[in-house]
Design an enzyme around this catalytic site. Structure first.
Site, PDB file in Angstrom:
ATOM      1  N   LYS A  13     -12.243  -2.268   5.292  1.00  0.00           N
ATOM      2  CA  LYS A  13     -13.210  -0.980   5.245  1.00  0.00           C
ATOM      3  C   LYS A  13     -12.663  -0.545   3.944  1.00  0.00           C
ATOM      4  O   LYS A  13     -13.484  -0.227   2.997  1.00  0.00           O
ATOM      5  CB  LYS A  13     -12.739   0.010   6.143  1.00  0.00           C
ATOM      6  CG  LYS A  13     -12.931  -0.193   7.473  1.00  0.00           C
ATOM      7  CD  LYS A  13     -12.373   0.644   8.601  1.00  0.00           C
ATOM      8  CE  LYS A  13     -10.999   1.025   8.428  1.00  0.00           C
ATOM      9  NZ  LYS A  13     -10.020   0.013   9.093  1.00  0.00           N
ATOM     10  N   ARG A  88     -12.504   8.621  13.486  1.00  0.00           N
ATOM     11  CA  ARG A  88     -11.654   7.485  14.086  1.00  0.00           C
ATOM     12  C   ARG A  88     -11.637   7.756  15.742  1.00  0.00           C
ATOM     13  O   ARG A  88     -11.220   6.996  16.676  1.00  0.00           O
ATOM     14  CB  ARG A  88     -10.339   7.308  13.709  1.00  0.00           C
ATOM     15  CG  ARG A  88      -9.911   6.167  13.184  1.00  0.00           C
ATOM     16  CD  ARG A  88      -8.552   6.240  12.809  1.00  0.00           C
ATOM     17  NE  ARG A  88      -7.977   4.940  12.358  1.00  0.00           N
ATOM     18  CZ  ARG A  88      -8.037   4.852  11.168  1.00  0.00           C
ATOM     19  NH1 ARG A  88      -8.380   5.266  10.260  1.00  0.00           N
ATOM     20  NH2 ARG A  88      -7.156   3.611  10.858  1.00  0.00           N
ATOM     21  N   ARG A 127      -1.136  -8.560   3.220  1.00  0.00           N
ATOM     22  CA  ARG A 127      -1.590  -7.387   2.432  1.00  0.00           C
ATOM     23  C   ARG A 127      -0.485  -6.608   1.744  1.00  0.00           C
ATOM     24  O   ARG A 127       0.791  -6.541   2.018  1.00  0.00           O
ATOM     25  CB  ARG A 127      -2.315  -6.282   3.252  1.00  0.00           C
ATOM     26  CG  ARG A 127      -2.573  -5.076   2.265  1.00  0.00           C
ATOM     27  CD  ARG A 127      -3.441  -4.348   3.136  1.00  0.00           C
ATOM     28  NE  ARG A 127      -3.126  -3.713   4.536  1.00  0.00           N
ATOM     29  CZ  ARG A 127      -3.979  -2.870   5.081  1.00  0.00           C
ATOM     30  NH1 ARG A 127      -4.916  -2.449   4.672  1.00  0.00           N
ATOM     31  NH2 ARG A 127      -3.175  -2.409   6.141  1.00  0.00           N
ATOM     32  N   ARG A 160       2.842  -2.479   3.562  1.00  0.00           N
ATOM     33  CA  ARG A 160       2.970  -0.959   4.402  1.00  0.00           C
ATOM     34  C   ARG A 160       3.887  -1.085   5.507  1.00  0.00           C
ATOM     35  O   ARG A 160       3.808  -1.928   6.302  1.00  0.00           O
ATOM     36  CB  ARG A 160       1.594  -0.588   4.489  1.00  0.00           C
ATOM     37  CG  ARG A 160       0.803  -0.011   3.523  1.00  0.00           C
ATOM     38  CD  ARG A 160      -0.580   0.150   3.753  1.00  0.00           C
ATOM     39  NE  ARG A 160      -1.013   0.518   5.083  1.00  0.00           N
ATOM     40  CZ  ARG A 160      -2.335   0.713   5.632  1.00  0.00           C
ATOM     41  NH1 ARG A 160      -3.351   0.306   4.793  1.00  0.00           N
ATOM     42  NH2 ARG A 160      -2.699   0.820   6.898  1.00  0.00           N
ATOM     43  N   ARG A 171      -1.925  -0.956  16.816  1.00  0.00           N
ATOM     44  CA  ARG A 171      -3.196  -0.261  16.096  1.00  0.00           C
ATOM     45  C   ARG A 171      -4.456  -0.886  16.305  1.00  0.00           C
ATOM     46  O   ARG A 171      -5.462  -0.182  16.666  1.00  0.00           O
ATOM     47  CB  ARG A 171      -3.022  -0.337  14.438  1.00  0.00           C
ATOM     48  CG  ARG A 171      -2.099   0.307  13.860  1.00  0.00           C
ATOM     49  CD  ARG A 171      -1.529  -0.095  12.537  1.00  0.00           C
ATOM     50  NE  ARG A 171      -2.733   0.055  11.475  1.00  0.00           N
ATOM     51  CZ  ARG A 171      -2.588  -0.609  10.403  1.00  0.00           C
ATOM     52  NH1 ARG A 171      -1.422  -1.279   9.992  1.00  0.00           N
ATOM     53  NH2 ARG A 171      -3.517  -0.627   9.342  1.00  0.00           N
TER      54      ARG A 171
HETATM   55  P1  AP5 Z   1      -8.141  -3.572   3.544  1.00  0.00           P
HETATM   56  O1  AP5 Z   1      -9.557  -3.482   3.061  1.00  0.00           O
HETATM   57  O2  AP5 Z   1      -6.926  -2.983   3.286  1.00  0.00           O
HETATM   58  O3  AP5 Z   1      -8.655  -3.316   5.257  1.00  0.00           O
HETATM   59  P2  AP5 Z   1      -9.026  -1.818   6.005  1.00  0.00           P
HETATM   60  O4  AP5 Z   1      -9.987  -1.908   6.969  1.00  0.00           O
HETATM   61  O5  AP5 Z   1      -8.974  -0.618   4.834  1.00  0.00           O
HETATM   62  O6  AP5 Z   1      -7.426  -1.806   6.836  1.00  0.00           O
HETATM   63  P3  AP5 Z   1      -6.678  -0.704   6.902  1.00  0.00           P
HETATM   64  O7  AP5 Z   1      -5.017  -1.121   7.496  1.00  0.00           O
HETATM   65  O8  AP5 Z   1      -6.393   0.319   5.754  1.00  0.00           O
HETATM   66  O9  AP5 Z   1      -7.206   0.248   8.204  1.00  0.00           O
HETATM   67  P4  AP5 Z   1      -6.497   1.210   8.948  1.00  0.00           P
HETATM   68  O10 AP5 Z   1      -7.863   1.460   9.556  1.00  0.00           O
HETATM   69  O11 AP5 Z   1      -5.726   0.532  10.128  1.00  0.00           O
HETATM   70  O12 AP5 Z   1      -5.634   1.840   8.092  1.00  0.00           O
HETATM   71  P5  AP5 Z   1      -5.928   3.475   7.323  1.00  0.00           P
HETATM   72  O13 AP5 Z   1      -5.240   3.397   6.293  1.00  0.00           O
HETATM   73  O14 AP5 Z   1      -7.368   3.895   7.593  1.00  0.00           O
HETATM   74  O15 AP5 Z   1      -8.215  -5.425   3.906  1.00  0.00           O
HETATM   75  C1  AP5 Z   1      -7.065  -5.852   4.745  1.00  0.00           C
HETATM   76  C2  AP5 Z   1      -6.314  -7.035   3.871  1.00  0.00           C
HETATM   77  O16 AP5 Z   1      -7.456  -7.909   4.127  1.00  0.00           O
HETATM   78  C3  AP5 Z   1      -6.225  -6.801   2.421  1.00  0.00           C
HETATM   79  O17 AP5 Z   1      -5.033  -7.361   2.084  1.00  0.00           O
HETATM   80  C4  AP5 Z   1      -7.458  -7.220   1.880  1.00  0.00           C
HETATM   81  O18 AP5 Z   1      -7.135  -7.910   0.511  1.00  0.00           O
HETATM   82  C5  AP5 Z   1      -7.776  -8.480   2.805  1.00  0.00           C
HETATM   83  N1  AP5 Z   1      -9.241  -8.460   3.012  1.00  0.00           N
HETATM   84  C6  AP5 Z   1     -10.295  -7.601   3.064  1.00  0.00           C
HETATM   85  N2  AP5 Z   1     -11.429  -8.214   3.019  1.00  0.00           N
HETATM   86  C7  AP5 Z   1     -11.326  -9.485   3.079  1.00  0.00           C
HETATM   87  C8  AP5 Z   1     -12.023 -10.774   3.154  1.00  0.00           C
HETATM   88  N3  AP5 Z   1     -13.514 -10.529   3.368  1.00  0.00           N
HETATM   89  N4  AP5 Z   1     -11.487 -11.765   3.261  1.00  0.00           N
HETATM   90  C9  AP5 Z   1     -10.318 -12.201   3.191  1.00  0.00           C
HETATM   91  N5  AP5 Z   1      -9.415 -11.025   2.933  1.00  0.00           N
HETATM   92  C10 AP5 Z   1     -10.018  -9.823   2.899  1.00  0.00           C
HETATM   93  O19 AP5 Z   1      -5.014   4.402   8.267  1.00  0.00           O
HETATM   94  C11 AP5 Z   1      -3.570   4.133   8.531  1.00  0.00           C
HETATM   95  C12 AP5 Z   1      -3.083   5.095   9.760  1.00  0.00           C
HETATM   96  O20 AP5 Z   1      -3.293   6.634   9.314  1.00  0.00           O
HETATM   97  C13 AP5 Z   1      -3.823   4.906  10.913  1.00  0.00           C
HETATM   98  O21 AP5 Z   1      -3.152   3.970  11.757  1.00  0.00           O
HETATM   99  C14 AP5 Z   1      -3.369   6.361  11.553  1.00  0.00           C
HETATM  100  O22 AP5 Z   1      -2.043   6.539  12.006  1.00  0.00           O
HETATM  101  C15 AP5 Z   1      -3.704   7.372  10.294  1.00  0.00           C
HETATM  102  N6  AP5 Z   1      -5.078   7.645  10.311  1.00  0.00           N
HETATM  103  C16 AP5 Z   1      -5.864   7.408   9.444  1.00  0.00           C
HETATM  104  N7  AP5 Z   1      -7.061   7.901   9.304  1.00  0.00           N
HETATM  105  C17 AP5 Z   1      -6.968   8.696  10.572  1.00  0.00           C
HETATM  106  C18 AP5 Z   1      -7.842   9.368  11.525  1.00  0.00           C
HETATM  107  N8  AP5 Z   1      -9.151   9.671  10.952  1.00  0.00           N
HETATM  108  N9  AP5 Z   1      -7.388  10.045  12.537  1.00  0.00           N
HETATM  109  C19 AP5 Z   1      -6.269   9.603  13.020  1.00  0.00           C
HETATM  110  N10 AP5 Z   1      -5.428   9.101  12.419  1.00  0.00           N
HETATM  111  C20 AP5 Z   1      -5.654   8.513  10.969  1.00  0.00           C
HETATM  112 MG    MG Z   2      -7.786   0.911   4.300  1.00  0.00          MG
END
Ligand code: AP5
Ligand code: MG
Length: 214
Positions: A13, A88, A127, A160, A171
């Site tokens: 994402k 979410r 990552r 992370r 997660r």
């Molecule tokens: P990346 O692009 O980083 O993936 P992502 O979908 O953004 O993954 P996140 O871990 O950031 O998602 P998340 O939803 O768990 O975390 P968030 O920060 O939102 O890609 C992942 C890896 O794969 C990278 O190394 C990339 O280079 C690689 N990659 C990407 N595309 C690829 C491809 N096509 N092929 C190969 N490799 C690829 O949230 C973190 C925490 O914050 C949550 O767990 C929660 O506790 C809290 N939080 C955030 N938002 C909320 C909310 N709205 N409500 C409640 N809690 C929240």
């Molecule tokens: Mg992300």
């Protein structure tokens, strides 16, 4: 243009949201990045959010919704934005929907980046993130020029805290339970688009551009 990115943790994402933000000149709004910046700066919000994030749990809706609504009310969001990691939960989606309809606005596209659970664990352990500027790398797929150093801002890259395999498992469970229902929510609104997130990230982006238009 108002876009929501949906997908499991690690689906890509953030990677795609940054590319969308560059191409369509809209801000990339990531609740995860906002929380991590607060943790890094030691704010009260950061300390509260960290308790949940480190366990792979969602930060409570009350905290998250306010932050998001404040952010999208800022001037740079006037012409749209790409939301990454919000909503979410169904209650979050309902609050956003209500806030937008009060302004006579709506979400144009909800893009689901579809990646099976099997692929996710490998992606997360590889990552590396820059907590200073939000850039993300992958030790195999997107390595930085110099190991451990951010290409964009020169700061140190880290694994992370919530990317450890046991936390990733939590997660994923929470994703299936609380976030996946949003796929039906946005399908019913007629704005859901699904892209295959298992292919090369440039191919994923091409599929998104086909949906959004040039
Ligand atoms: P990346 O692009 O980083 O993936 P992502 O979908 O953004 O993954 P996140 O871990 O950031 O998602 P998340 O939803 O768990 O975390 P968030 O920060 O939102 O890609 C992942 C890896 O794969 C990278 O190394 C990339 O280079 C690689 N990659 C990407 N595309 C690829 C491809 N096509 N092929 C190969 N490799 C690829 O949230 C973190 C925490 O914050 C949550 O767990 C929660 O506790 C809290 N939080 C955030 N938002 C909320 C909310 N709205 N409500 C409640 N809690 C929240
Ligand atoms: Mg992300």
């Amino acid at each position: 243009m108002k876009i929501i990115m949906l997908g499991a943790p690690g689906a890509g994402k953030g990677t795609q949201a940054k590319m969308i933000a560059d191409k369509y000149s809209v801000p990339h709004v990531s609740t995860g990045d906002i929380f991590r910046a607060n943790i890094k700066n030691g704010t009260e919000l950061g300390m509260e959010a960290k308790k949940y994030m480190d366990q792979g749990l969602l930060v409570p809706d009350e905290l998250t919704v306010k932050i998001l609504l404040d952010r999208v009310a800022q001037d740079d969001c006037k012409n749209g934005y790409v939301l990454d990691g919000f909503p979410r939960t169904i209650p979050q989606a309902e609050v956003l929907d209500k806030a937008l309809s009060e302004l006579g606005e709506k979400i144009d596209f909800a893009i689901d980046v579809n990646v099976p659970d099997e692929n996710i664990i490998n992606r997360m352990s590889g990552r590396r993130a820059c907590l200073a500027c939000g850039a993300t790398y992958h030790i195999e797929h997107v390595p930085p020029t110099q190991e451990g150093i951010c290409d964009r801002c020169g700061k140190e890259l880290v694994l992370r805290d919530d990317d450890k395999p046991e936390t990733v498992k939590n997660r994923l469970e929470i994703y299936h339970e609380q976030t996946q229902p949003l796929i039906d929510f946005y399908t019913e609104k007629g704005v859901l688009k699904t892209v295959d997130g298992t292919v090369d990230m440039k191919e994923v982006f091409n599929a998104i551009v086909e949906i959004l238009g040039e």
